[in-house]
Write a protein that holds these residues in place. Structure first.
Motif, short mmCIF file in Angstrom:
data_model
loop_
_atom_site.label_atom_id
_atom_site.label_comp_id
_atom_site.label_asym_id
_atom_site.label_seq_id
_atom_site.Cartn_x
_atom_site.Cartn_y
_atom_site.Cartn_z
N UNK A 6 0.81 -1.21 0.00
CA UNK A 6 0.00 0.00 0.00
C UNK A 6 0.84 1.26 0.00
N UNK A 7 0.22 2.35 -0.43
CA UNK A 7 0.90 3.64 -0.49
C UNK A 7 0.53 4.48 0.74
N UNK A 8 1.46 5.32 1.25
CA UNK A 8 2.80 5.51 0.69
C UNK A 8 3.90 4.65 1.30
N UNK A 9 3.73 4.11 2.50
CA UNK A 9 4.86 3.55 3.24
C UNK A 9 5.11 2.08 2.98
N UNK A 10 4.22 1.42 2.27
CA UNK A 10 4.35 -0.02 2.13
C UNK A 10 4.40 -0.45 0.67
N UNK B 215 -5.22 1.49 16.19
CA UNK B 215 -4.89 0.80 14.94
C UNK B 215 -5.47 -0.61 14.86
N UNK B 216 -5.31 -1.40 15.92
CA UNK B 216 -5.78 -2.78 15.89
C UNK B 216 -6.75 -3.12 17.01
N UNK B 217 -7.19 -2.16 17.78
CA UNK B 217 -8.01 -2.44 18.97
C UNK B 217 -9.35 -1.71 18.96
N UNK B 218 -10.03 -1.72 17.83
CA UNK B 218 -11.35 -1.11 17.78
C UNK B 218 -11.72 -0.52 16.43
N UNK C 33 -13.18 3.99 -2.87
CA UNK C 33 -11.88 3.39 -2.55
C UNK C 33 -11.85 3.10 -1.06
N UNK C 34 -11.79 1.83 -0.70
CA UNK C 34 -11.69 1.46 0.70
C UNK C 34 -10.27 1.74 1.21
N UNK C 35 -10.13 2.51 2.29
CA UNK C 35 -8.80 2.72 2.86
C UNK C 35 -8.32 1.50 3.61
N UNK C 36 -7.10 1.53 4.03
CA UNK C 36 -6.53 0.44 4.82
C UNK C 36 -7.38 0.14 6.05
N UNK C 37 -7.87 1.18 6.71
CA UNK C 37 -8.56 1.04 7.99
C UNK C 37 -9.41 2.29 8.19
N UNK C 38 -10.54 2.15 8.89
CA UNK C 38 -11.30 3.33 9.31
C UNK C 38 -11.79 3.13 10.73
N UNK C 39 -12.28 4.19 11.33
CA UNK C 39 -12.61 4.17 12.76
C UNK C 39 -13.81 3.27 13.02
N UNK D 100 -21.43 8.19 6.31
CA UNK D 100 -20.00 7.95 6.07
C UNK D 100 -19.33 7.48 7.34
N UNK D 101 -18.46 6.47 7.23
CA UNK D 101 -17.67 6.07 8.41
C UNK D 101 -16.72 7.19 8.80
N UNK D 102 -16.32 7.18 10.07
CA UNK D 102 -15.33 8.14 10.55
C UNK D 102 -13.95 7.68 10.08
N UNK D 103 -13.17 8.60 9.56
CA UNK D 103 -11.86 8.24 9.01
C UNK D 103 -10.85 7.97 10.11
N UNK D 104 -9.91 7.06 9.82
CA UNK D 104 -8.74 6.86 10.66
C UNK D 104 -7.71 7.92 10.27
N UNK D 105 -6.89 8.41 11.23
CA UNK D 105 -6.03 9.56 10.92
C UNK D 105 -5.00 9.32 9.82
N UNK D 106 -4.37 8.14 9.76
CA UNK D 106 -3.25 7.94 8.84
C UNK D 106 -3.33 6.60 8.11
N UNK D 107 -4.38 6.38 7.32
CA UNK D 107 -4.47 5.09 6.61
C UNK D 107 -3.64 5.08 5.34
N UNK D 108 -3.18 3.92 4.93
CA UNK D 108 -2.62 3.75 3.60
C UNK D 108 -3.76 3.77 2.59
N UNK D 109 -3.53 4.44 1.47
CA UNK D 109 -4.56 4.49 0.43
C UNK D 109 -3.90 4.95 -0.87
N UNK D 110 -3.96 4.15 -1.94
CA UNK D 110 -4.61 2.84 -2.01
C UNK D 110 -3.84 1.78 -1.23
#
Length: 667
Positions: free
Chosen positions: A265-269, A546-549, A589-595, A603-613
């Motif tokens: 995924x972009x940008x870090x992966x 990130x992984x707990x909710x 476009x589904x992000x890596x993760x959302x709240x 609309x779902x609440x966005x996660x602060x720093x998701x990878x996208x795409x």
């Protein structure tokens, strides 16, 4: 509008800027092979930033930016425009066009500030950028920034067709722009590493043309995919967007490799990740099965052959992550590759079997037999270091991951009271994967490798594991499976989405299946957009942790498939439809993760720093479609559901590739 973000991709090369096309953040820049080759790239006119009008991205690798003078105000009509046309193609090709719409000549100064810090991608991501001694040379039309250290070599060369006044920090053009006149220049940025300078792959004949670095162009990739017909708009639009994102994330992880695999995924992966690439390829099998073949081949090429504590490697283990930056090159990080994942080896075996079911490509299964047998040996041996029958992990590397399941953040494995579990840790879903890997590899051993003895052994091991697991991991007082067993073999009792993967793997017995389904669909787990990673009733729950909710699309899509496997097709379809509705809310476009907040509004609440795409989020759309259609290949025959579920109206999928033929599926 200058705060809008722009990210252009070309394999593992990517360029992130603001909407104007300028670097203005600590993480912005041009990255090539895990190194930042441009850290500064900023255009000004008479010392001021342009005013952004619009940004268009015709392709994932190209952008067209329109801007005007910074002195824009109500009632004042600007008389000058800037058009920036950018293509990322191993390096960067950028055209600048200024146009004067007035009847008066204009004198102006255009400046481009540039620089390269050659930071490793890990340094930028963690905001711990070390200082480097870079060299800069200036020629008539070229600026070259270079860096060498301990055999690691990088350089960035910038060439201008209109040189102007060049200096080590950029270029300045003193422009006399006639009335109704234009001025243009072209800029080429190329990157050099230890293998030499990498040429730009810019096509001729107009903006946006790119010489493809893939066996299939974007259009060929889209044309080769099955065609979806449905009146359900979220499905139709999200499907096309997912195909385009997967095409954008294709890259060559190993030199000399003809075909591509999905980067995570972009940008870090933008790199080869064992777990992510394997799950993405599994999701894409009914749509682009070639991704599975190339992913399996690439990972087999870097499968561990020996033990290495620094890299958490053991013979037969499939890697977690492969990098090429300075920190890895010089041995300061273990990613050459790093093997700290306890599930990728199992997913390798699962994908190998599923690929053969869909393609009948027994040739690949035979070629990868040694890799598969090595993976089985790891599962039976080093993967279970205490020999208790469960696969548990503990890092041996000073830079290793504390958690080596898909929830790989440091605090992702915790008890219901919020206490973090101590290693070694045996997570529940890894045991499910181990069960499924044994069952699937047994089929390949019997039908393709003609080794009935191995097949019988694996099936016996799988049956014993299933029986023990359902006893040891079930928490009677809470009515669900444990997240894990900790280092003291205590049940880690938080209620998490991991238990949904158990349904996908088939390890859950009938006695516990209904309770597992009920918990996953309860409002404490189901946010209305997808399944939370942790129950809102547990102490560690945080809807933006990130992984707990949070809600991860790939996690929910796998859970939906698990529900379908256990006969809950209506509930599976409902979960899949909610995920498609979430995609529509995010521009398809589904992000890596959302709240993980409960669903309210549109609309779902966005996660602060998701990878996208992000690869397995894009693949989640494809897996949801498989769930909705009920697609499976059994005994060489494609099967699908007899009636729609999840929403009203017919659906049709044309040209589904199965075992060398194309099929049309309609429900």
């Amino acid at each position: 509008m200058s705060q809008a973000r722009l990210a252009l991709l070309d394999g593992s090369t990517f360029f992130t800027t603001n909407g104007l096309g300028d670097t203005d953040g600590l993480e912005d820049g041009l990255y090539f092979a895990d190194t930042r080759h441009l850290s500064t790239w900023r255009l000004t006119i008479d010392g001021a930033e342009f005013h952004l009008l619009s940004v268009d991205t015709p392709q994932y690798y190209s952008a067209r930016i329109h801007a005007t003078l910074p002195s824009v105000s109500v009632g004042v009509n600007p008389t000058l425009s800037l058009r920036r046309e950018r293509i990322v193609a191993t390096g960067v090709h950028e055209d600048l066009h200024l146009e004067n719409y007035s009847d008066e000549e204009r004198e102006l100064t255009l400046e481009l500030a540039l620089g390269a810090d050659f930071a490793d991608v890990f340094e930028v991501k963690d905001q711990k950028i070390g200082s480097r001694q870079v060299t800069t040379t200036v020629d008539t039309d070229t600026i070259t920034v270079g860096y060498r250290h301990d055999g690691f070599t990088r350089a960035t060369k910038i060439v201008f067709t209109e040189p102007g006044i060049l200096h080590p920090a950029g270029v300045r053009w003193a422009i006399r722009l006639p009335a109704r006149g234009t001025w243009s220049t072209c800029i080429d940025v190329t990157c050099t590493d230890n293998d030499g300078e990498h040429e730009l792959r810019v096509g001729h004949g107009g903006f946006g043309l790119l010489q493809p670095d893939m066996p299939q162009t974007m259009q060929q990739w889209l044309d080769d995919a099955p065609v979806l017909h449905t009146m359900f708009d979220p499905a139709r639009h999200a499907y096309r967007h997912a195909l385009m994102d997967l095409a954008a994330l294709r890259f060559h992880p190993l030199r000399g490799m003809e075909h591509s695999v999905p980067a995570a995924g972009a940008p870090w992966f933008m790199a080869l990740f064992g777990r992510d690439s394997l799950i993405t390829a599994y999701q894409a099998l009914p749509f682009h099965p070639r991704l599975a073949a190339t992913t399996l081949e690439a990972l087999a090429m870097v499968q561990a052959t020996g033990s290495d504590d620094f890299r958490d490697a053991d013979p037969g283990k499939i890697p977690h992550e492969l990098r090429h930056g300075e920190l890895t090159f010089c041995g300061r990080t273990p990613h050459s590759p790093y093997y700290g994942t306890h599930d990728a080896t199992l997913l390798f075996l699962i994908l190998l079997d599923e690929y053969e079911r869909w393609t009948a490509d027994t040739g690949l299964i035979q070629r990868l037999e040694p890799a598969a047998r090595a993976a089985v040996a790891w599962m039976r041996g080093p993967g279970d270091p205490d020999g208790d029958g469960y696969l548990e992990y503990r890092t041996r590397s000073p830079q290793g991951l504390v958690n080596q399941c898909w929830k790989d953040s440091w605090n992702s494995i915790m008890f219901a009271d919020g206490k973090v579990a101590d290693p070694p840790i045996a997570t529940c879903e890894i045991q499910g994967y181990a069960y499924d890997a044994r069952m699937r590899t047994a089929r390949l051993a019997r039908e393709v490798w003609h080794d009935p003895g191995l097949a019988d052994q694996l099936e016996q091991e799988a049956a014993a594991l299933r029986q023990r697991f359902n006893a040891d991991f079930w928490i009677a007082g809470r009515g669900h499976f444990a997240l894990a067993l900790d280092g003291g073999k205590r049940q880690v009792d938080a209620a998490t989405s991991n238990i949904g993967h158990l349904l996908w793997s088939g390890i859950v017995d009938d006695e516990h299946a209904e309770a597992t389904v009920a918990l996953l669909l309860d409002s404490k787990m189901n946010s209305g957009w997808g399944v939370r990673t942790m129950s809102s009733a547990d102490h560690g729950y945080n809807p933006i942790e990130y992984h707990n909710g949070t809600v991860w699309p790939h996690d929910t899509a796998l859970i939906a498939e698990g529900l379908r496997r256990y006969g809950h097709r209506e509930q599976a379809a409902e979960l899949g439809v909610k995920l498609l509705e979430a995609a529509a809310a995010f521009g398809y476009r589904l992000p890596e993760v959302f709240a993980g907040f409960q669903r309210k509004g549109d609309k779902p609440v966005e996660y602060p720093t998701p990878s996208s795409p992000q690869a397995w989020s894009a693949g989640s759309v494809l897996l949801v479609l498989r769930t909705l259609f009920g697609l499976d290949v059994e005994d060489g025959t494609l099967r699908w559901a007899a009636r729609p579920a999840g929403f009203d109206g017919p659906m049709r999928l044309e040209n589904v590739p199965v075992r060398g033929r194309r099929h049309t599926v309609e429900i």
